[in-house]
Write a protein that holds these residues in place. Sequence first.
Motif, mmCIF file in Angstrom:
data_model
loop_
_atom_site.group_PDB
_atom_site.id
_atom_site.type_symbol
_atom_site.label_atom_id
_atom_site.label_comp_id
_atom_site.label_asym_id
_atom_site.label_seq_id
_atom_site.Cartn_x
_atom_site.Cartn_y
_atom_site.Cartn_z
ATOM 1 N N MET A 209 0.806 -1.209 0.000
ATOM 2 C CA MET A 209 0.000 0.000 0.000
ATOM 3 C C MET A 209 0.850 1.274 0.000
ATOM 4 N N THR A 210 0.743 2.047 -1.078
ATOM 5 C CA THR A 210 1.302 3.396 -1.102
ATOM 6 C C THR A 210 0.172 4.371 -0.789
ATOM 7 N N ASN A 211 0.497 5.643 -0.615
ATOM 8 C CA ASN A 211 -0.523 6.630 -0.283
ATOM 9 C C ASN A 211 -1.668 6.649 -1.279
ATOM 10 N N SER A 212 -1.350 6.785 -2.570
ATOM 11 C CA SER A 212 -2.394 6.888 -3.589
ATOM 12 C C SER A 212 -3.159 5.580 -3.734
ATOM 13 N N LEU A 213 -2.437 4.466 -3.691
ATOM 14 C CA LEU A 213 -3.086 3.167 -3.842
ATOM 15 C C LEU A 213 -3.989 2.865 -2.656
ATOM 16 N N PHE A 214 -3.555 3.235 -1.449
ATOM 17 C CA PHE A 214 -4.349 2.955 -0.257
ATOM 18 C C PHE A 214 -5.731 3.595 -0.368
ATOM 19 N N GLU A 215 -5.775 4.884 -0.663
ATOM 20 C CA GLU A 215 -7.066 5.579 -0.695
ATOM 21 C C GLU A 215 -7.930 5.110 -1.853
ATOM 22 N N ALA A 216 -7.318 4.860 -3.005
ATOM 23 C CA ALA A 216 -8.097 4.428 -4.163
ATOM 24 C C ALA A 216 -8.637 3.019 -3.990
ATOM 25 N N GLU A 217 -7.801 2.100 -3.481
ATOM 26 C CA GLU A 217 -8.208 0.706 -3.350
ATOM 27 C C GLU A 217 -9.007 0.455 -2.072
ATOM 28 N N PHE A 218 -8.621 1.116 -0.997
ATOM 29 C CA PHE A 218 -9.264 0.880 0.286
ATOM 30 C C PHE A 218 -10.626 1.575 0.371
ATOM 31 N N PHE A 219 -10.641 2.854 0.011
ATOM 32 C CA PHE A 219 -11.872 3.646 0.135
ATOM 33 C C PHE A 219 -12.704 3.663 -1.142
ATOM 34 N N TYR A 236 -12.198 -1.689 -1.089
ATOM 35 C CA TYR A 236 -12.240 -2.890 -0.252
ATOM 36 C C TYR A 236 -13.322 -2.782 0.822
ATOM 37 N N LEU A 237 -13.474 -1.594 1.399
ATOM 38 C CA LEU A 237 -14.424 -1.444 2.505
ATOM 39 C C LEU A 237 -15.852 -1.737 2.054
ATOM 40 N N LYS A 238 -16.269 -1.098 0.967
ATOM 41 C CA LYS A 238 -17.643 -1.311 0.488
ATOM 42 C C LYS A 238 -17.848 -2.745 0.024
ATOM 43 N N ASN A 239 -16.842 -3.295 -0.664
ATOM 44 C CA ASN A 239 -16.971 -4.672 -1.173
ATOM 45 C C ASN A 239 -17.014 -5.703 -0.050
ATOM 46 N N THR A 240 -16.512 -5.333 1.131
ATOM 47 C CA THR A 240 -16.462 -6.276 2.251
ATOM 48 C C THR A 240 -17.544 -5.983 3.281
ATOM 49 N N HIS A 241 -18.490 -5.118 2.957
ATOM 50 C CA HIS A 241 -19.539 -4.739 3.921
ATOM 51 C C HIS A 241 -20.198 -5.979 4.526
ATOM 52 N N GLN A 242 -20.251 -6.027 5.845
ATOM 53 C CA GLN A 242 -20.796 -7.127 6.658
ATOM 54 C C GLN A 242 -19.901 -8.366 6.675
ATOM 55 N N GLY A 243 -18.755 -8.286 6.010
ATOM 56 C CA GLY A 243 -17.835 -9.408 6.003
ATOM 57 C C GLY A 243 -16.596 -9.141 6.848
ATOM 58 N N THR A 244 -15.483 -9.781 6.472
ATOM 59 C CA THR A 244 -14.224 -9.685 7.217
ATOM 60 C C THR A 244 -13.126 -9.178 6.303
ATOM 61 N N LEU A 245 -12.423 -8.134 6.750
ATOM 62 C CA LEU A 245 -11.300 -7.584 6.006
ATOM 63 C C LEU A 245 -10.009 -8.033 6.696
ATOM 64 N N SER A 276 -17.709 13.769 -1.239
ATOM 65 C CA SER A 276 -17.722 14.590 -0.025
ATOM 66 C C SER A 276 -18.483 13.923 1.113
ATOM 67 N N GLU A 277 -19.478 13.102 0.760
ATOM 68 C CA GLU A 277 -20.286 12.480 1.814
ATOM 69 C C GLU A 277 -19.552 11.282 2.423
ATOM 70 N N ARG A 278 -19.711 11.152 3.748
ATOM 71 C CA ARG A 278 -19.109 10.021 4.461
ATOM 72 C C ARG A 278 -20.043 8.818 4.385
ATOM 73 N N GLN A 279 -19.455 7.633 4.299
ATOM 74 C CA GLN A 279 -20.249 6.406 4.206
ATOM 75 C C GLN A 279 -19.964 5.521 5.407
ATOM 76 N N LYS A 280 -21.010 4.869 5.897
ATOM 77 C CA LYS A 280 -20.883 3.925 6.997
ATOM 78 C C LYS A 280 -20.506 2.553 6.451
ATOM 79 N N VAL A 281 -19.720 1.819 7.234
ATOM 80 C CA VAL A 281 -19.368 0.464 6.822
ATOM 81 C C VAL A 281 -19.373 -0.443 8.044
ATOM 82 N N ASN A 282 -19.848 -1.665 7.848
ATOM 83 C CA ASN A 282 -19.883 -2.660 8.914
ATOM 84 C C ASN A 282 -18.943 -3.794 8.522
ATOM 85 N N VAL A 283 -17.711 -3.731 9.018
ATOM 86 C CA VAL A 283 -16.670 -4.687 8.640
ATOM 87 C C VAL A 283 -15.962 -5.174 9.894
ATOM 88 N N ARG A 284 -15.641 -6.470 9.923
ATOM 89 C CA ARG A 284 -14.824 -7.028 11.004
ATOM 90 C C ARG A 284 -13.371 -7.062 10.531
#
Length: 458
Positions: A209-219, A236-245, A276-284
């Motif tokens: 994970m580099t700075n640019s890759l982290f935000e693009a891939e993670f968020f 990754y966060l949205k794709n893993t919603h309700q799952g395990t990261l 601009s809007e923040r999103q909620k995520v439910n991830v373990r």
Amino acid sequence: MNARIIVVDDDRDYLALTRAKLITTGFNNLRIEDDPLKVASLFESEEVFDIALIDVNMPELNGFELLDLIKTISPKTECIMLTAVNDARTAVKCLKRGAYDYLVKPINREDLIFSLNRTLERKRLLDILDIGKSNTVPELKNRKPFQPIVSRSPHVFRILKEAELHAGSDVPILITGESGTGKELLARAIHTASPRSAHPFTPVNMASMTNSLFEAEFFGHTRGAFTGAEKDRAGYLKNTHQGTLFLDEIGNLPPELQGKLLRVLQDGEYTRLGASERQKVNVRFIAATNEDLEIMMNEKRFRKDLFYRIRGGWLHLPPLRERSEDIPLLVDQFLKDYCSPAPECRVDEETMCLLMEYHFPGNIRELKSIIQSAVNLAQGRPLAARFLPEQIRKQKAIVSCEENLRSAEDRINSLAEIEKHHILMAYRRFNRNKSKTARRLGIGLNTLRRKLKTYGEA
């Protein structure tokens, strides 16, 4: 949720209401009873419940009497008392007699669920403490999720039991251990054993994970968020919603990115690049590392607040050299993976002896590669020593293979031979670390040095 709960109240309407509240929240393993005497019989017949919700005022057998009986027969059952009377003396009386919580009717759904989750967390922690105190090998309630982890080591089974207990909660877990010990395999088993098993398990290598890759891939990002962002992308966060990261190699995450990860862990919220809007995520979250994070914290290379956030549960996998009794089991498993069914697909005694003596710096992953290579070279023949890598073949044998594998019924060693074999096995297992070997054997360092010199290993 897997927790087994019994609700006891002589008011059937209240039982139906409570049952509906619990089921809609995911507490499906329920039993409701309006007869406290029947409940007493259930516990006397050794039926097991994790939590008992007990009304204080009931005919024939009141809540206090039932509480006393449950705590005597099944002390690991946590009890929550329910009453229509908001009286401090009654609350104190319940707690002194062993109840964990006391709720006053009418009880809203949020307070009830909060109390249950807090009670389950307490039970989980107490069960983990009991594992450490016990000399017996714990049994798993559900062995199936952990079947890919091959072991007969009591220490490993204790780790698996802790993992099973952690699986029932959403607490973040940190898995440590040397490279090749099976950290991702354990993380997958925890996910499979958890209520999130129907949702995604997403492994992420944090070292890449580099700075640019982290935000693009993670968020994730929106179209046009940066050059080359031609369309919206879910991270990754949205794709893993309700799952395990699964955050592998978290010790290699650059310090400037650790704060961004910490905010997600703390708030359960994130913002996509370009939005601009923040999103909620439910991830373990489950993290793993082969680094010593405490040393890294002292050197300011890893944030203390992130460390304590990800280390809700801590599981440490031992290296293969400390669980050598598992080597034959693992060899058999890898032979099944790489051999077509044939009686010739086996390891001869000399080869097994050499494998048992080897210290495996690459752990289980190295053993797997060795067996795969040997199977390819053997071409259907038994796996002989000549098919092993040179560093294994040329190691100095501690005892002959025949002595190492022969049963005690065939040969009785002298005490001196047994002592020599035991000391040298420990010395090799701990990678020739004299201080650690002496501590584990319970002998003085000078004594160990003298014996090693006698054995020609100084």
